[in-house]
Enzyme design. Structure first.
Site, PDB file in Angstrom:
ATOM      1  N   HIS A 188       7.293  87.102 -73.363  1.00  0.00           N
ATOM      2  CA  HIS A 188       7.709  87.085 -71.962  1.00  0.00           C
ATOM      3  C   HIS A 188       7.707  88.485 -71.369  1.00  0.00           C
ATOM      4  O   HIS A 188       7.263  88.712 -70.253  1.00  0.00           O
ATOM      5  CB  HIS A 188       9.130  86.522 -71.853  1.00  0.00           C
ATOM      6  N   ARG A 295      -9.334  80.127 -77.917  1.00  0.00           N
ATOM      7  CA  ARG A 295      -9.419  80.267 -79.380  1.00  0.00           C
ATOM      8  C   ARG A 295      -8.283  79.453 -80.010  1.00  0.00           C
ATOM      9  O   ARG A 295      -7.188  79.966 -80.244  1.00  0.00           O
ATOM     10  CB  ARG A 295      -9.303  81.734 -79.783  1.00  0.00           C
ATOM     11  N   GLU A 430     -23.837  81.812 -82.631  1.00  0.00           N
ATOM     12  CA  GLU A 430     -23.390  83.079 -83.220  1.00  0.00           C
ATOM     13  C   GLU A 430     -24.009  83.343 -84.588  1.00  0.00           C
ATOM     14  O   GLU A 430     -23.603  84.255 -85.297  1.00  0.00           O
ATOM     15  CB  GLU A 430     -21.860  83.182 -83.257  1.00  0.00           C
ATOM     16  N   ARG A 464     -18.914  94.233 -89.560  1.00  0.00           N
ATOM     17  CA  ARG A 464     -18.384  95.189 -88.578  1.00  0.00           C
ATOM     18  C   ARG A 464     -17.164  95.942 -89.108  1.00  0.00           C
ATOM     19  O   ARG A 464     -16.747  96.948 -88.561  1.00  0.00           O
ATOM     20  CB  ARG A 464     -18.060  94.499 -87.254  1.00  0.00           C
ATOM     21  N   CYS A 501     -19.343  84.295 -74.616  1.00  0.00           N
ATOM     22  CA  CYS A 501     -17.902  84.546 -74.704  1.00  0.00           C
ATOM     23  C   CYS A 501     -17.573  85.689 -75.650  1.00  0.00           C
ATOM     24  O   CYS A 501     -16.410  85.963 -75.906  1.00  0.00           O
ATOM     25  CB  CYS A 501     -17.150  83.292 -75.091  1.00  0.00           C
TER      26      CYS A 501
HETATM   27  C1  PEP Z   1     -17.859  85.774 -81.067  1.00  0.00           C
HETATM   28  O1  PEP Z   1     -18.155  85.729 -82.254  1.00  0.00           O
HETATM   29  O2  PEP Z   1     -18.509  86.408 -80.213  1.00  0.00           O
HETATM   30  C2  PEP Z   1     -16.670  85.057 -80.590  1.00  0.00           C
HETATM   31  C3  PEP Z   1     -16.382  84.975 -79.312  1.00  0.00           C
HETATM   32  O3  PEP Z   1     -15.851  84.533 -81.535  1.00  0.00           O
HETATM   33  P1  PEP Z   1     -14.709  85.361 -82.288  1.00  0.00           P
HETATM   34  O4  PEP Z   1     -14.694  86.751 -81.715  1.00  0.00           O
HETATM   35  O5  PEP Z   1     -13.447  84.617 -82.070  1.00  0.00           O
HETATM   36  O6  PEP Z   1     -15.206  85.309 -83.684  1.00  0.00           O
HETATM   37 MG    MG Z   2     -17.189  84.248 -83.539  1.00  0.00          MG
END
Ligand code: PEP
Ligand code: MG
Length: 576
Positions: A188, A295, A430, A464, A501
């Site tokens: 909050h 998500r 992806e 990454r 996204c």
């Molecule tokens: C992505 O992989 O770009 C994605 C939006 O999913 P997340 O970042 O939740 O793995």
């Molecule tokens: Mg992803």
């Protein structure tokens, strides 16, 4: 100079001196009650004083922050005015428990009951009821909290936990930033800090003890850092950044209420990424045209056990209802990789990112997936919900999900339960396999959303999180860009919606490429909505295509990055 790290919950830069807000000492010695009637009156008086004081705070908050935020405090008034809650306290006093103890015991009972509910919204009310307890206790002990409203100019508040009632007293003229030891993005207090537009960094360990009063600090609410005793150069840089942020914010407000169109009027869809149903409100207030990625795994991660069908249904329905008929894409459980959920009993794997995760897991755990798909089907009857499947690598997976959706919809029909059997089922692109098979997948899926965060890693075959290969992890790589271009082309050829996204959807350098490739939907964090709209406004489709033609002939990441930077600089110069 020391740099402390925390959670970046409210963006912007605040420069000022530390004021540590200590919680008042609310300890007391429980004592047996001799005069029951007098003790009951003492409790009632304290509750009434608290109610009066809180109502006045809510009034003040309505002026300084807004109606919705004031409602949080009015919620406190409602809660403590509940005859059942007060009745339980009175019963304890009648059994000769002192008012302080009666209040504490009953509030704690309510807080624990809220916490045990498993429903995220109800659980958040535990903090509210504890806030009420402190407020009434302060009245009983005559230790009403020191007024935050009269702090010196340029104060940076440091406190263990920022309660809604403390926030109510904050005067934006005096307080330039907030640092807390507890709290996260969805608390909050974080929501209130953002509403006040005061930079805030939360979850800074030991902030109250490691930041002595009067220390000069730079609070970077965008980066989630607190720099103490900055040197001259750091201070200069922070001031410049603060100015830039202010200018940008003021500039962006112009874009509220506008459509998302390119300079030559091509309309695009600009939607938000959210992690829970509450964030839908934030997205709406920042003018998102829908939700492009909910998500759903956070619902599972935040709980100690699997959320039930009803709990999930409530969360999904809430997001859809909050978005008032705008599209809401809910991604089914995307776990594994770096997202662990202990109670689902997933085993440790050698290569978790290449392992048993996301849709692969769900299709083998029909109990888990059935609960989620049923909740989604039911919630889809209350708004424009779309189901999205993560980490698809082959056509069979989407076919299987569609068959399950059909089967559960038929179950509901037999049971006479309200649902939307025609809910759209789309997929995230992806993985390189999905990108290569995009034309075939477009025959099966109702829409695509490109997850650039994963697509970049999988395409470049690099993790990454691994520093040694991080140089490869960049969406500017021509391999990633070509892949994305192909996916958009395949989706557009089939006439399905293609969105994005991953974080790259909001990257100002890449936006012209997405426009040129024909990307229709941009799903970005709520705080990036207006900035992304502004970037989109800056390009005509033809200009974007000219740049894309040039860039897509280049063959290295550095060349592409530099060409995009140069293009933006040239445009900015021309605009001056
Ligand atoms: C992505 O992989 O770009 C994605 C939006 O999913 P997340 O970042 O939740 O793995
Ligand atoms: Mg992803």
């Amino acid at each position: 100079m020391v740099i402390l790290k925390g959670a970046n919950v409210s963006p912007g830069i605040g420069i000022g001196r530390i004021v540590v807000i200590e919680e008042p000492d609310l300890s007391y010695e429980p004592k047996p009650v001799e005069d029951v009637e007098a003790e009951k009156a003492r409790l009632t008086d304290a509750i009434n004083d608290y109610v009066e004081f809180t109502k006045a705070q809510a009034e003040q908050m309505k002026e300084s922050v807004g109606e919705k935020e004031a409602e949080i405090l009015m919620g406190h008034v409602l809660m403590i005015s509940d005859p059942y809650m007060q009745g339980e306290m009175t019963k304890l006093v009648e059994a000769r428990t002192c008012a302080e103890d009666a209040l504490t015991q009953i509030c704690e009972q309510f807080a624990m009951m809220f916490e045990a509910s498993g429903d995220e919204l109800t659980m958040a009310r535990a903090a509210d009821v504890r806030d009420i307890r402190s407020g009434v206790l302060a009245e009983l002990l005559n230790k009403r909290t020191v007024s935050i409203s009269s702090l010196p100019q340029r104060s940076v508040i440091v406190t263990r936990e920022l309660t809604p009632s403390m926030t109510a007293e904050i005067n934006r003229e005096n307080v330039v930033a907030i640092i807390t030891e507890t709290g996260g993005v969805t608390s909050h207090s974080a929501i209130l800090a953002r509403a006040l537009e005061i930079p805030a960094v939360m979850a800074v360990a030991d902030a109250c003890t490691s930041l002595p009063p009067e220390t000069l600090v730079i609070v970077n609410g965008s980066a989630g850092t607190v720099t103490t005793d900055p040197d001259e150069a750091t201070m200069e840089a922070a001031k410049n950044e603060r100015e830039l942020f202010r200018q940008e914010q003021a500039d962006l407000k112009k874009f509220i209420g506008n459509k998302t169109v390119t300079a030559d009027d091509k309309e695009l869809l600009l939607v938000a990424n959210i992690g829970n149903a509450e964030q839908a409100q934030d997205a709406l207030e920042r003018d998102a045209e829908g939700v492009g990625l909910f998500r759903s795994e956070f619902l599972f991660i935040e709980n100690d056990e699997m959320p039930t069908e009803d709990q999930q249904f409530e969360a999904y329905k809430k997001a859809a209802v909050t978005m008032k008929g705008k599209p809401v894409i809910i991604r089914t459980l995307d776990i594994g990789g770096d997202k662990e959920i202990p109670y689902l009993g997933m085993e440790k794997e050698e290569n978790p990112f290449l392992g048993f995760r996301a849709i692969r897991y769900c299709l083998q755990r029909e109990d888990v997936y059935r609960t989620q798909l049923r909740a989604l089907l039911r919630a889809a009857a209350y708004g424009d919900i779309h189901i999205m499947v993560p980490l698809v690598t082959c056509v069979d997976e989407i076919r299987e999900v569609k068959a399950l959706v059909k089967r559960y919809a038929a179950e509901f029909e037999r049971e006479g339960v309200k649902c939307n059997p025609n809910v759209e089922v789309g997929i995230m692109i992806e993985t390189p396999a999905a990108a290569v098979m995009a034309d075939a997948l477009a025959e099966e899926a109702d829409f695509f959303s490109i997850g650039t965060n994963d697509l970049t890693g999988y395409t470049m075959a690099c993790d990454r999180g691994n520093d040694s290969v991080r140089y490869l992890y960049s969406t500017y790589n021509p391999a990633v860009l070509r892949s994305i271009r192909n996916v958009i082309q395949a989706g557009n050829d089939k006439g399905i919606m293609v969105g994005m996204c991953g974080e790259a959807a909001a990257d100002p350098l890449l936006i012209p490429l997405w426009i040129a490739f024909g990307l229709g939907e941009y799903s970005v964090s709520a705080t990036s909505i207006l900035r992304t709209r502004k970037e989109i406004y800056g390009w005509t489709v033809d200009e974007a295509k000219t740049l894309a033609d040039k860039v897509m002939k280049l063959t290295t990441e550095t060349e592409i990055h530099d060409a995009l930077v140069e293009a933006i600089e040239v445009r900015e110069k021309a605009a001056e």
